[in-house]
Scaffold this active site. Structure first.
Site, PDB file in Angstrom:
ATOM      1  N   THR A  38       0.876  -1.175   0.000  1.00 22.38           N
ATOM      2  CA  THR A  38       0.000   0.000   0.000  1.00 22.38           C
ATOM      3  C   THR A  38       0.914   1.227   0.000  1.00 22.38           C
ATOM      4  N   ASP A  63      -2.486  -9.395  -1.103  1.00 21.73           N
ATOM      5  CA  ASP A  63      -3.398  -8.824  -0.114  1.00 21.73           C
ATOM      6  C   ASP A  63      -3.747  -9.923   0.887  1.00 21.73           C
ATOM      7  N   ILE A  64      -3.583  -9.655   2.173  1.00 23.60           N
ATOM      8  CA  ILE A  64      -3.875 -10.717   3.161  1.00 23.60           C
ATOM      9  C   ILE A  64      -5.358 -11.096   3.178  1.00 23.60           C
ATOM     10  N   ALA A  87      -1.291  -4.070   8.427  1.00 21.62           N
ATOM     11  CA  ALA A  87      -2.449  -3.305   8.912  1.00 21.62           C
ATOM     12  C   ALA A  87      -2.421  -1.927   8.275  1.00 21.62           C
ATOM     13  N   THR A 131      -1.683  -2.985  19.436  1.00 22.15           N
ATOM     14  CA  THR A 131      -1.344  -1.659  19.934  1.00 22.15           C
ATOM     15  C   THR A 131      -1.938  -1.384  21.311  1.00 22.15           C
ATOM     16  N   ASP A 132      -1.321  -0.466  22.033  1.00 23.98           N
ATOM     17  CA  ASP A 132      -1.891  -0.053  23.331  1.00 23.98           C
ATOM     18  C   ASP A 132      -3.151   0.794  23.139  1.00 23.98           C
ATOM     19  N   GLU A 133      -3.400   1.268  21.901  1.00 24.61           N
ATOM     20  CA  GLU A 133      -4.555   2.148  21.673  1.00 24.61           C
ATOM     21  C   GLU A 133      -5.887   1.433  21.899  1.00 24.61           C
ATOM     22  N   TYR A 156      -9.288   3.263  13.779  1.00 23.50           N
ATOM     23  CA  TYR A 156      -8.064   2.433  13.781  1.00 23.50           C
ATOM     24  C   TYR A 156      -8.027   1.535  15.015  1.00 23.50           C
ATOM     25  N   SER A 157      -8.163   2.146  16.197  1.00 20.15           N
ATOM     26  CA  SER A 157      -8.002   1.324  17.410  1.00 20.15           C
ATOM     27  C   SER A 157      -9.168   0.344  17.565  1.00 20.15           C
ATOM     28  N   LYS A 160      -8.285  -2.599  15.425  1.00 18.89           N
ATOM     29  CA  LYS A 160      -7.245  -3.432  16.044  1.00 18.89           C
ATOM     30  C   LYS A 160      -7.830  -4.213  17.232  1.00 18.89           C
ATOM     31  N   LYS A 195       3.816   9.910  10.393  1.00 16.49           N
ATOM     32  CA  LYS A 195       3.775   9.780  11.842  1.00 16.49           C
ATOM     33  C   LYS A 195       4.614  10.890  12.484  1.00 16.49           C
ATOM     34  N   GLY A 290     -11.328  13.358  18.933  1.00 15.02           N
ATOM     35  CA  GLY A 290     -11.258  12.205  19.859  1.00 15.02           C
ATOM     36  C   GLY A 290      -9.834  11.867  20.273  1.00 15.02           C
TER      37      GLY A 290
HETATM   38  P1  NAD Z   1       3.005   0.516   8.488  1.00 10.01           P
HETATM   39  O1  NAD Z   1       1.799   1.286   8.074  1.00 10.01           O
HETATM   40  O2  NAD Z   1       4.334   1.174   8.424  1.00 10.01           O
HETATM   41  O3  NAD Z   1       3.109  -0.833   7.660  1.00 10.01           O
HETATM   42  C1  NAD Z   1       1.998  -1.624   7.365  1.00 10.01           C
HETATM   43  C2  NAD Z   1       2.389  -2.589   6.255  1.00 10.01           C
HETATM   44  O4  NAD Z   1       1.270  -3.444   5.985  1.00 10.01           O
HETATM   45  C3  NAD Z   1       2.740  -1.900   4.929  1.00 10.01           C
HETATM   46  O5  NAD Z   1       3.922  -2.427   4.396  1.00 10.01           O
HETATM   47  C4  NAD Z   1       1.548  -2.205   4.034  1.00 10.01           C
HETATM   48  O6  NAD Z   1       1.877  -2.282   2.660  1.00 10.01           O
HETATM   49  C5  NAD Z   1       1.102  -3.554   4.594  1.00 10.01           C
HETATM   50  N1  NAD Z   1      -0.322  -3.829   4.307  1.00 10.01           N
HETATM   51  C6  NAD Z   1      -1.370  -3.005   4.528  1.00 10.01           C
HETATM   52  N2  NAD Z   1      -2.513  -3.582   4.116  1.00 10.01           N
HETATM   53  C7  NAD Z   1      -2.177  -4.813   3.659  1.00 10.01           C
HETATM   54  C8  NAD Z   1      -2.925  -5.892   3.112  1.00 10.01           C
HETATM   55  N3  NAD Z   1      -4.246  -5.822   2.954  1.00 10.01           N
HETATM   56  N4  NAD Z   1      -2.268  -7.022   2.755  1.00 10.01           N
HETATM   57  C9  NAD Z   1      -0.915  -7.103   2.917  1.00 10.01           C
HETATM   58  N5  NAD Z   1      -0.166  -6.100   3.400  1.00 10.01           N
HETATM   59  C10 NAD Z   1      -0.785  -4.972   3.772  1.00 10.01           C
HETATM   60  O7  NAD Z   1       2.679   0.039   9.973  1.00 10.01           O
HETATM   61  P2  NAD Z   1       3.660  -0.153  11.216  1.00 10.01           P
HETATM   62  O8  NAD Z   1       3.768   1.136  11.940  1.00 10.01           O
HETATM   63  O9  NAD Z   1       4.872  -0.864  10.782  1.00 10.01           O
HETATM   64  O10 NAD Z   1       2.759  -1.126  12.122  1.00 10.01           O
HETATM   65  C11 NAD Z   1       2.828  -2.537  11.957  1.00 10.01           C
HETATM   66  C12 NAD Z   1       1.888  -3.205  12.955  1.00 10.01           C
HETATM   67  O11 NAD Z   1       2.243  -2.840  14.279  1.00 10.01           O
HETATM   68  C13 NAD Z   1       0.419  -2.787  12.788  1.00 10.01           C
HETATM   69  O12 NAD Z   1      -0.375  -3.924  12.997  1.00 10.01           O
HETATM   70  C14 NAD Z   1       0.197  -1.765  13.896  1.00 10.01           C
HETATM   71  O13 NAD Z   1      -1.150  -1.762  14.316  1.00 10.01           O
HETATM   72  C15 NAD Z   1       1.121  -2.296  14.974  1.00 10.01           C
HETATM   73  N6  NAD Z   1       1.655  -1.284  15.914  1.00 10.01           N
HETATM   74  C16 NAD Z   1       2.269  -0.158  15.432  1.00 10.01           C
HETATM   75  C17 NAD Z   1       2.820   0.757  16.333  1.00 10.01           C
HETATM   76  C18 NAD Z   1       3.533   2.011  15.860  1.00 10.01           C
HETATM   77  O14 NAD Z   1       3.878   2.851  16.683  1.00 10.01           O
HETATM   78  N7  NAD Z   1       3.790   2.181  14.565  1.00 10.01           N
HETATM   79  C19 NAD Z   1       2.722   0.521  17.710  1.00 10.01           C
HETATM   80  C20 NAD Z   1       2.066  -0.639  18.155  1.00 10.01           C
HETATM   81  C21 NAD Z   1       1.557  -1.546  17.238  1.00 10.01           C
HETATM   82  O1  DAU Z   2       0.271   3.792  20.532  1.00  7.87           O
HETATM   83  C1  DAU Z   2       0.574   2.976  19.445  1.00  7.87           C
HETATM   84  C2  DAU Z   2       0.143   3.652  18.158  1.00  7.87           C
HETATM   85  O2  DAU Z   2       1.069   4.717  17.920  1.00  7.87           O
HETATM   86  C3  DAU Z   2       0.106   2.700  16.965  1.00  7.87           C
HETATM   87  O3  DAU Z   2      -0.873   1.730  17.188  1.00  7.87           O
HETATM   88  C4  DAU Z   2      -0.202   3.463  15.677  1.00  7.87           C
HETATM   89  O4  DAU Z   2      -0.122   2.581  14.565  1.00  7.87           O
HETATM   90  C5  DAU Z   2       0.823   4.573  15.502  1.00  7.87           C
HETATM   91  O5  DAU Z   2       0.504   5.350  14.367  1.00  7.87           O
HETATM   92  C6  DAU Z   2       0.852   5.465  16.756  1.00  7.87           C
HETATM   93  O6  DAU Z   2      -0.395   6.202  16.870  1.00  7.87           O
HETATM   94  P1  DAU Z   2      -0.415   7.758  17.256  1.00  7.87           P
HETATM   95  O7  DAU Z   2      -1.674   8.347  16.791  1.00  7.87           O
HETATM   96  O8  DAU Z   2      -0.058   7.926  18.692  1.00  7.87           O
HETATM   97  O9  DAU Z   2       0.852   8.249  16.384  1.00  7.87           O
HETATM   98  P2  DAU Z   2       1.107   9.599  15.572  1.00  7.87           P
HETATM   99  O10 DAU Z   2       2.562   9.605  15.202  1.00  7.87           O
HETATM  100  O11 DAU Z   2       0.121   9.801  14.479  1.00  7.87           O
HETATM  101  O12 DAU Z   2       0.868  10.729  16.663  1.00  7.87           O
HETATM  102  C7  DAU Z   2       1.619  10.790  17.870  1.00  7.87           C
HETATM  103  C8  DAU Z   2       1.094  11.949  18.687  1.00  7.87           C
HETATM  104  O13 DAU Z   2       1.451  13.187  18.015  1.00  7.87           O
HETATM  105  C9  DAU Z   2      -0.413  11.994  18.815  1.00  7.87           C
HETATM  106  O14 DAU Z   2      -0.762  12.490  20.101  1.00  7.87           O
HETATM  107  C10 DAU Z   2      -0.871  12.973  17.740  1.00  7.87           C
HETATM  108  C11 DAU Z   2       0.286  13.950  17.674  1.00  7.87           C
HETATM  109  N1  DAU Z   2       0.567  14.546  16.334  1.00  7.87           N
HETATM  110  C12 DAU Z   2       0.681  13.708  15.268  1.00  7.87           C
HETATM  111  C13 DAU Z   2       0.962  14.207  14.008  1.00  7.87           C
HETATM  112  C14 DAU Z   2       1.073  13.287  12.805  1.00  7.87           C
HETATM  113  C15 DAU Z   2       0.759  15.909  16.211  1.00  7.87           C
HETATM  114  O15 DAU Z   2       0.673  16.673  17.191  1.00  7.87           O
HETATM  115  N2  DAU Z   2       1.054  16.414  14.971  1.00  7.87           N
HETATM  116  C16 DAU Z   2       1.150  15.612  13.864  1.00  7.87           C
HETATM  117  O16 DAU Z   2       1.388  16.147  12.738  1.00  7.87           O
END
Ligand code: NAD
Ligand code: DAU
Length: 353
Positions: A38, A63-64, A87, A131-133, A156-157, A160, A195, A290
Protein backbone atom coordinates in the site's frame (compact mmCIF):
# COMPACT_ATOMS: atom_id res chain seq x y z
CA UNK A 1 9.56 -22.69 13.21
CA UNK A 2 11.30 -23.24 9.88
CA UNK A 3 9.20 -21.00 7.62
CA UNK A 4 7.78 -17.91 9.24
CA UNK A 5 5.20 -15.84 7.38
CA UNK A 6 5.72 -12.16 8.17
CA UNK A 7 2.79 -10.03 6.99
CA UNK A 8 3.32 -6.32 6.34
CA UNK A 9 7.09 -6.79 6.20
CA UNK A 10 7.65 -3.81 3.90
CA UNK A 11 6.22 -1.42 6.48
CA UNK A 12 8.03 0.33 9.30
CA UNK A 13 8.06 -2.26 12.10
CA UNK A 14 7.78 -5.33 9.85
CA UNK A 15 10.90 -4.40 7.88
CA UNK A 16 12.84 -3.71 11.09
CA UNK A 17 11.66 -7.09 12.42
CA UNK A 18 12.86 -8.97 9.32
CA UNK A 19 16.20 -7.17 9.56
CA UNK A 20 16.40 -8.04 13.27
CA UNK A 21 15.55 -11.70 12.69
CA UNK A 22 18.10 -12.18 9.92
CA UNK A 23 20.92 -10.10 11.38
CA UNK A 24 20.61 -10.20 15.15
CA UNK A 25 18.33 -12.90 16.56
CA UNK A 26 20.21 -16.08 15.67
CA UNK A 27 17.15 -17.42 13.81
CA UNK A 28 18.27 -19.89 11.12
CA UNK A 29 15.03 -20.56 9.21
CA UNK A 30 13.30 -18.82 6.30
CA UNK A 31 11.11 -15.73 6.18
CA UNK A 32 8.26 -15.26 3.75
CA UNK A 33 7.25 -11.61 3.62
CA UNK A 34 3.72 -11.03 2.31
CA UNK A 35 2.89 -7.39 1.75
CA UNK A 36 0.37 -5.71 -0.52
CA UNK A 37 2.57 -2.59 -0.93
CA UNK A 38 0.00 0.00 0.00
CA UNK A 39 1.18 3.62 0.25
CA UNK A 40 2.95 2.56 3.48
CA UNK A 41 4.81 -0.45 2.08
CA UNK A 42 8.20 0.38 0.65
CA UNK A 43 10.40 -2.20 -1.15
CA UNK A 44 13.40 0.10 -0.52
CA UNK A 45 13.16 -0.85 3.16
CA UNK A 46 14.48 -4.35 2.45
CA UNK A 47 16.28 -4.00 -0.89
CA UNK A 48 19.62 -5.01 0.69
CA UNK A 49 18.07 -7.95 2.58
CA UNK A 50 16.58 -9.27 -0.65
CA UNK A 51 20.09 -9.45 -2.15
CA UNK A 52 21.93 -10.67 0.95
CA UNK A 53 19.54 -13.45 2.01
CA UNK A 54 18.46 -14.97 -1.31
CA UNK A 55 18.07 -18.45 0.25
CA UNK A 56 16.28 -17.46 3.42
CA UNK A 57 14.14 -14.47 2.47
CA UNK A 58 11.30 -14.36 -0.02
CA UNK A 59 8.96 -11.49 -0.84
CA UNK A 60 5.46 -12.08 -2.22
CA UNK A 61 3.07 -9.28 -3.10
CA UNK A 62 -0.40 -10.26 -1.92
CA UNK A 63 -3.40 -8.82 -0.11
CA UNK A 64 -3.87 -10.72 3.16
CA UNK A 65 -7.64 -10.59 2.51
CA UNK A 66 -7.20 -12.74 -0.61
CA UNK A 67 -7.94 -16.13 0.93
CA UNK A 68 -7.30 -18.22 -2.14
CA UNK A 69 -3.85 -16.82 -2.85
CA UNK A 70 -2.91 -16.77 0.81
CA UNK A 71 -3.94 -20.41 1.09
CA UNK A 72 -1.57 -21.31 -1.74
CA UNK A 73 1.22 -19.44 0.01
CA UNK A 74 0.59 -21.31 3.28
CA UNK A 75 0.63 -24.58 1.39
CA UNK A 76 3.52 -24.08 -1.02
CA UNK A 77 5.81 -22.32 1.47
CA UNK A 78 5.05 -24.83 4.25
CA UNK A 79 4.31 -22.00 6.67
CA UNK A 80 4.66 -23.13 10.28
CA UNK A 81 4.80 -19.76 12.08
CA UNK A 82 3.10 -16.40 11.57
CA UNK A 83 4.03 -12.95 12.74
CA UNK A 84 1.20 -10.66 11.70
CA UNK A 85 2.04 -6.95 11.25
CA UNK A 86 0.04 -6.05 8.13
CA UNK A 87 -2.45 -3.31 8.91
CA UNK A 88 -3.61 0.16 8.13
CA UNK A 89 -1.78 1.91 10.96
CA UNK A 90 -2.42 5.67 10.91
CA UNK A 91 -5.10 7.10 13.21
CA UNK A 92 -5.58 10.32 11.17
CA UNK A 93 -6.30 8.34 8.00
CA UNK A 94 -8.78 6.13 9.84
CA UNK A 95 -10.76 9.22 10.81
CA UNK A 96 -11.15 10.25 7.17
CA UNK A 97 -11.47 6.88 5.39
CA UNK A 98 -12.05 3.98 7.76
CA UNK A 99 -12.97 1.42 5.06
CA UNK A 100 -9.50 0.00 4.47
CA UNK A 101 -8.99 -0.31 8.24
CA UNK A 102 -12.03 -2.52 8.59
CA UNK A 103 -11.01 -4.56 5.58
CA UNK A 104 -7.33 -5.17 6.28
CA UNK A 105 -7.26 -5.04 10.07
CA UNK A 106 -10.40 -7.09 10.73
CA UNK A 107 -11.16 -9.12 7.59
CA UNK A 108 -7.45 -9.60 6.84
CA UNK A 109 -6.75 -10.93 10.34
CA UNK A 110 -9.81 -13.17 10.14
CA UNK A 111 -8.58 -14.56 6.79
CA UNK A 112 -5.17 -15.41 8.25
CA UNK A 113 -6.74 -17.01 11.32
CA UNK A 114 -8.91 -19.21 9.11
CA UNK A 115 -5.82 -20.32 7.20
CA UNK A 116 -3.88 -20.97 10.39
CA UNK A 117 -6.83 -23.12 11.46
CA UNK A 118 -6.86 -24.92 8.12
CA UNK A 119 -3.14 -25.71 8.38
CA UNK A 120 -3.11 -26.11 12.15
CA UNK A 121 -1.36 -29.47 12.12
CA UNK A 122 1.68 -27.56 10.95
CA UNK A 123 1.26 -24.04 12.34
CA UNK A 124 3.11 -23.77 15.64
CA UNK A 125 2.30 -20.14 16.38
CA UNK A 126 0.21 -17.18 15.26
CA UNK A 127 1.68 -14.03 16.75
CA UNK A 128 -0.53 -10.96 16.45
CA UNK A 129 1.10 -7.52 16.65
CA UNK A 130 -1.24 -5.01 18.22
CA UNK A 131 -1.34 -1.66 19.93
CA UNK A 132 -1.89 -0.05 23.33
CA UNK A 133 -4.55 2.15 21.67
CA UNK A 134 -7.13 -0.64 22.18
CA UNK A 135 -7.25 0.33 25.87
CA UNK A 136 -8.44 3.89 25.17
CA UNK A 137 -7.13 6.92 27.03
CA UNK A 138 -5.70 7.42 30.55
CA UNK A 139 -5.99 10.38 32.92
CA UNK A 140 -2.92 11.76 34.68
CA UNK A 141 -2.41 8.61 36.75
CA UNK A 142 -2.25 4.87 36.10
CA UNK A 143 -1.03 2.46 33.42
CA UNK A 144 -2.53 0.02 30.94
CA UNK A 145 -2.13 -3.57 32.13
CA UNK A 146 -3.12 -6.73 30.26
CA UNK A 147 -6.32 -6.71 32.36
CA UNK A 148 -7.40 -3.17 31.37
CA UNK A 149 -10.80 -3.31 29.60
CA UNK A 150 -10.79 -2.43 25.92
CA UNK A 151 -12.14 1.07 25.12
CA UNK A 152 -10.91 2.00 21.63
CA UNK A 153 -11.67 5.56 20.53
CA UNK A 154 -10.77 5.73 16.80
CA UNK A 155 -11.72 3.56 13.83
CA UNK A 156 -8.06 2.43 13.78
CA UNK A 157 -8.00 1.32 17.41
CA UNK A 158 -11.48 -0.21 17.15
CA UNK A 159 -10.36 -2.27 14.16
CA UNK A 160 -7.24 -3.43 16.04
CA UNK A 161 -9.34 -4.25 19.13
CA UNK A 162 -11.64 -6.32 16.95
CA UNK A 163 -8.69 -8.23 15.50
CA UNK A 164 -7.29 -8.89 19.00
CA UNK A 165 -10.62 -10.38 20.05
CA UNK A 166 -10.68 -12.64 17.00
CA UNK A 167 -7.16 -13.90 17.71
CA UNK A 168 -8.02 -14.65 21.32
CA UNK A 169 -11.28 -16.32 20.28
CA UNK A 170 -9.45 -18.64 17.86
CA UNK A 171 -7.30 -19.78 20.76
CA UNK A 172 -10.28 -20.36 23.03
CA UNK A 173 -12.55 -21.91 20.35
CA UNK A 174 -10.12 -23.93 18.27
CA UNK A 175 -7.02 -24.23 20.43
CA UNK A 176 -4.94 -22.25 17.90
CA UNK A 177 -1.52 -21.48 19.42
CA UNK A 178 -1.53 -17.68 19.57
CA UNK A 179 0.27 -14.85 21.33
CA UNK A 180 -0.64 -11.14 21.24
CA UNK A 181 1.52 -8.10 21.93
CA UNK A 182 0.07 -4.65 22.62
CA UNK A 183 2.78 -2.07 22.16
CA UNK A 184 3.17 1.66 22.68
CA UNK A 185 4.37 4.23 20.08
CA UNK A 186 7.37 3.10 18.05
CA UNK A 187 10.00 5.29 16.43
CA UNK A 188 13.21 4.63 14.52
CA UNK A 189 14.53 3.99 10.99
CA UNK A 190 12.20 3.44 8.00
CA UNK A 191 9.10 5.05 9.56
CA UNK A 192 6.77 6.63 7.00
CA UNK A 193 6.77 10.42 7.46
CA UNK A 194 3.06 10.71 8.21
CA UNK A 195 3.78 9.78 11.84
CA UNK A 196 4.84 12.42 14.36
CA UNK A 197 8.58 11.78 14.74
CA UNK A 198 9.68 11.41 11.08
CA UNK A 199 7.30 14.20 10.07
CA UNK A 200 8.90 16.56 12.58
CA UNK A 201 12.44 15.56 11.57
CA UNK A 202 11.80 16.19 7.87
CA UNK A 203 9.81 19.41 8.32
CA UNK A 204 12.36 20.80 10.75
CA UNK A 205 15.19 19.95 8.37
CA UNK A 206 13.54 21.84 5.55
CA UNK A 207 12.37 24.79 7.63
CA UNK A 208 8.69 23.94 7.18
CA UNK A 209 6.02 24.51 9.88
CA UNK A 210 5.83 21.69 12.44
CA UNK A 211 2.16 20.91 13.17
CA UNK A 212 1.36 20.18 16.81
CA UNK A 213 -2.21 19.10 17.51
CA UNK A 214 -4.22 20.88 20.22
CA UNK A 215 -2.16 22.09 23.20
CA UNK A 216 0.66 19.61 22.50
CA UNK A 217 0.34 18.07 25.95
CA UNK A 218 -0.95 14.64 24.94
CA UNK A 219 1.32 11.96 26.33
CA UNK A 220 2.72 8.93 24.51
CA UNK A 221 5.11 6.21 25.73
CA UNK A 222 7.87 5.94 23.10
CA UNK A 223 9.70 2.70 22.30
CA UNK A 224 12.63 2.34 19.91
CA UNK A 225 11.59 -0.02 17.10
CA UNK A 226 14.53 -2.41 17.64
CA UNK A 227 13.32 -2.97 21.21
CA UNK A 228 9.84 -3.75 19.95
CA UNK A 229 11.34 -6.34 17.58
CA UNK A 230 13.29 -8.07 20.35
CA UNK A 231 10.16 -8.11 22.53
CA UNK A 232 8.09 -9.76 19.79
CA UNK A 233 10.78 -12.37 19.24
CA UNK A 234 10.98 -13.09 22.98
CA UNK A 235 7.19 -13.53 23.10
CA UNK A 236 7.19 -15.78 20.02
CA UNK A 237 9.83 -18.01 21.58
CA UNK A 238 9.00 -17.99 25.25
CA UNK A 239 5.55 -16.44 25.65
CA UNK A 240 2.74 -18.58 27.01
CA UNK A 241 0.29 -19.55 24.27
CA UNK A 242 -3.06 -17.76 24.52
CA UNK A 243 -1.49 -14.87 26.45
CA UNK A 244 -1.28 -11.13 25.83
CA UNK A 245 1.87 -9.14 26.65
CA UNK A 246 2.04 -5.36 26.89
CA UNK A 247 5.23 -3.80 25.51
CA UNK A 248 6.34 -0.32 26.54
CA UNK A 249 9.41 1.83 26.81
CA UNK A 250 8.93 3.62 30.15
CA UNK A 251 9.41 6.81 28.17
CA UNK A 252 6.32 8.91 28.73
CA UNK A 253 6.58 12.30 27.08
CA UNK A 254 4.29 15.12 26.04
CA UNK A 255 4.23 15.68 22.28
CA UNK A 256 5.58 19.19 22.68
CA UNK A 257 8.62 17.84 24.59
CA UNK A 258 9.31 15.34 21.81
CA UNK A 259 9.03 18.01 19.11
CA UNK A 260 11.21 20.49 21.01
CA UNK A 261 13.91 17.88 21.59
CA UNK A 262 14.05 16.96 17.89
CA UNK A 263 14.40 20.66 16.98
CA UNK A 264 17.30 21.02 19.44
CA UNK A 265 19.08 17.89 18.14
CA UNK A 266 18.80 19.13 14.56
CA UNK A 267 20.11 22.57 15.56
CA UNK A 268 23.08 20.79 17.15
CA UNK A 269 23.73 18.44 14.17
CA UNK A 270 23.00 20.82 11.30
CA UNK A 271 23.29 24.33 12.72
CA UNK A 272 20.52 26.91 13.01
CA UNK A 273 18.08 27.46 10.21
CA UNK A 274 17.72 30.95 8.69
CA UNK A 275 19.75 32.24 11.62
CA UNK A 276 17.41 30.94 14.34
CA UNK A 277 16.46 27.83 16.34
CA UNK A 278 14.05 25.33 14.80
CA UNK A 279 11.63 25.59 17.72
CA UNK A 280 10.33 28.72 15.91
CA UNK A 281 8.76 26.37 13.35
CA UNK A 282 6.38 24.81 15.92
CA UNK A 283 2.81 25.63 14.88
CA UNK A 284 -0.19 24.69 17.00
CA UNK A 285 -3.00 23.40 14.78
CA UNK A 286 -6.56 22.12 15.23
CA UNK A 287 -6.72 19.05 17.46
CA UNK A 288 -7.30 15.50 16.19
CA UNK A 289 -10.97 14.54 16.85
CA UNK A 290 -11.26 12.20 19.86
CA UNK A 291 -7.51 12.65 20.51
CA UNK A 292 -6.51 10.22 23.30
CA UNK A 293 -4.88 12.22 26.08
CA UNK A 294 -2.41 9.81 27.58
CA UNK A 295 -1.05 6.31 26.98
CA UNK A 296 1.21 4.57 29.50
CA UNK A 297 2.14 0.93 29.63
CA UNK A 298 2.69 -1.37 32.56
CA UNK A 299 5.14 -3.77 30.92
CA UNK A 300 6.00 -5.72 34.07
CA UNK A 301 4.47 -9.01 32.87
CA UNK A 302 6.84 -9.18 29.89
CA UNK A 303 9.83 -8.26 32.04
CA UNK A 304 8.91 -10.64 34.85
CA UNK A 305 7.95 -13.67 32.75
CA UNK A 306 10.34 -13.40 29.82
CA UNK A 307 13.15 -11.24 31.18
CA UNK A 308 12.82 -8.70 28.37
CA UNK A 309 13.93 -5.09 28.83
CA UNK A 310 14.41 -2.27 26.31
CA UNK A 311 17.98 -1.28 25.40
CA UNK A 312 17.37 2.28 24.27
CA UNK A 313 16.21 5.20 26.36
CA UNK A 314 14.40 7.97 24.50
CA UNK A 315 17.51 10.15 24.82
CA UNK A 316 19.68 7.61 22.95
CA UNK A 317 17.01 6.30 20.56
CA UNK A 318 15.92 9.69 19.28
CA UNK A 319 19.51 10.71 18.49
CA UNK A 320 20.03 7.46 16.55
CA UNK A 321 16.78 8.10 14.69
CA UNK A 322 17.55 11.70 13.73
CA UNK A 323 21.01 10.57 12.59
CA UNK A 324 19.43 7.80 10.47
CA UNK A 325 17.18 10.26 8.61
CA UNK A 326 20.16 12.55 8.01
CA UNK A 327 22.32 9.68 6.74
CA UNK A 328 19.62 8.16 4.51
CA UNK A 329 18.66 11.08 2.30
CA UNK A 330 18.29 8.80 -0.71
CA UNK A 331 15.57 6.77 1.04
CA UNK A 332 13.81 9.98 2.09
CA UNK A 333 14.13 11.65 -1.32
CA UNK A 334 12.81 8.63 -3.23
CA UNK A 335 9.83 8.47 -0.89
CA UNK A 336 9.01 12.16 -0.99
CA UNK A 337 9.63 12.71 -4.69
CA UNK A 338 7.31 9.81 -5.57
CA UNK A 339 10.20 8.06 -7.33
CA UNK A 340 9.51 4.89 -5.34
CA UNK A 341 5.84 4.98 -6.32
CA UNK A 342 6.76 5.16 -9.99
CA UNK A 343 9.11 2.23 -9.47
CA UNK A 344 6.38 0.19 -7.76
CA UNK A 345 3.97 0.93 -10.58
CA UNK A 346 6.52 -0.28 -13.11
CA UNK A 347 7.37 -3.44 -11.15
CA UNK A 348 4.14 -4.41 -9.46
CA UNK A 349 1.31 -2.43 -11.10
CA UNK A 350 -0.58 0.27 -9.24
CA UNK A 351 -0.39 0.37 -5.46
CA UNK A 352 -3.49 0.91 -3.38
CA UNK A 353 -3.56 4.30 -1.62
P1 NAD B 1 3.01 0.52 8.49
O1 NAD B 1 1.80 1.29 8.07
O2 NAD B 1 4.33 1.17 8.42
O3 NAD B 1 3.11 -0.83 7.66
C1 NAD B 1 2.00 -1.62 7.36
C2 NAD B 1 2.39 -2.59 6.25
O4 NAD B 1 1.27 -3.44 5.98
C3 NAD B 1 2.74 -1.90 4.93
O5 NAD B 1 3.92 -2.43 4.40
C4 NAD B 1 1.55 -2.20 4.03
O6 NAD B 1 1.88 -2.28 2.66
C5 NAD B 1 1.10 -3.55 4.59
N1 NAD B 1 -0.32 -3.83 4.31
C6 NAD B 1 -1.37 -3.00 4.53
N2 NAD B 1 -2.51 -3.58 4.12
C7 NAD B 1 -2.18 -4.81 3.66
C8 NAD B 1 -2.93 -5.89 3.11
N3 NAD B 1 -4.25 -5.82 2.95
N4 NAD B 1 -2.27 -7.02 2.75
C9 NAD B 1 -0.92 -7.10 2.92
N5 NAD B 1 -0.17 -6.10 3.40
C10 NAD B 1 -0.79 -4.97 3.77
O7 NAD B 1 2.68 0.04 9.97
P2 NAD B 1 3.66 -0.15 11.22
O8 NAD B 1 3.77 1.14 11.94
O9 NAD B 1 4.87 -0.86 10.78
O10 NAD B 1 2.76 -1.13 12.12
C11 NAD B 1 2.83 -2.54 11.96
C12 NAD B 1 1.89 -3.21 12.96
O11 NAD B 1 2.24 -2.84 14.28
C13 NAD B 1 0.42 -2.79 12.79
O12 NAD B 1 -0.37 -3.92 13.00
C14 NAD B 1 0.20 -1.76 13.90
O13 NAD B 1 -1.15 -1.76 14.32
C15 NAD B 1 1.12 -2.30 14.97
N6 NAD B 1 1.66 -1.28 15.91
C16 NAD B 1 2.27 -0.16 15.43
C17 NAD B 1 2.82 0.76 16.33
C18 NAD B 1 3.53 2.01 15.86
O14 NAD B 1 3.88 2.85 16.68
N7 NAD B 1 3.79 2.18 14.57
C19 NAD B 1 2.72 0.52 17.71
C20 NAD B 1 2.07 -0.64 18.15
C21 NAD B 1 1.56 -1.55 17.24
O1 DAU C 1 0.27 3.79 20.53
C1 DAU C 1 0.57 2.98 19.44
C2 DAU C 1 0.14 3.65 18.16
O2 DAU C 1 1.07 4.72 17.92
C3 DAU C 1 0.11 2.70 16.97
O3 DAU C 1 -0.87 1.73 17.19
C4 DAU C 1 -0.20 3.46 15.68
O4 DAU C 1 -0.12 2.58 14.56
C5 DAU C 1 0.82 4.57 15.50
O5 DAU C 1 0.50 5.35 14.37
C6 DAU C 1 0.85 5.46 16.76
O6 DAU C 1 -0.39 6.20 16.87
P1 DAU C 1 -0.42 7.76 17.26
O7 DAU C 1 -1.67 8.35 16.79
O8 DAU C 1 -0.06 7.93 18.69
O9 DAU C 1 0.85 8.25 16.38
P2 DAU C 1 1.11 9.60 15.57
O10 DAU C 1 2.56 9.61 15.20
O11 DAU C 1 0.12 9.80 14.48
O12 DAU C 1 0.87 10.73 16.66
C7 DAU C 1 1.62 10.79 17.87
C8 DAU C 1 1.09 11.95 18.69
O13 DAU C 1 1.45 13.19 18.02
C9 DAU C 1 -0.41 11.99 18.82
O14 DAU C 1 -0.76 12.49 20.10
C10 DAU C 1 -0.87 12.97 17.74
C11 DAU C 1 0.29 13.95 17.67
N1 DAU C 1 0.57 14.55 16.33
C12 DAU C 1 0.68 13.71 15.27
C13 DAU C 1 0.96 14.21 14.01
C14 DAU C 1 1.07 13.29 12.80
C15 DAU C 1 0.76 15.91 16.21
O15 DAU C 1 0.67 16.67 17.19
N2 DAU C 1 1.05 16.41 14.97
C16 DAU C 1 1.15 15.61 13.86
O16 DAU C 1 1.39 16.15 12.74
Amino acid sequence: MRNILVTGGLGFIGSNFIRYLLHESGYRGCLINVDFITYAGNPDNLADIEKEFKDRYRFIRCDICDRERMSKIFDEMAIDGICHFAAESHVDRSLVRPDAFIQTNIVGTFTLLELARKFRGRVELFHHVSTDEVYGSLGREGFFTEETPYRPNSPYSASKASSDHLVRAYHMSYGLPVTISNCSNNYGPYQFPEKLIPLVILNALEGKPIPVYGDGRNVRDWLYVGDHCSAIWAIMNKGRRGETYNVGGNNEMENIQVVGLICDILDEYCGMIDGGPRRRLITYVKDRPGHDRRYAIDGSKLMRELGWAPHESFATGIRKTVRWYLDNRKWVDRLISGEYKAWIKENYGTNRS
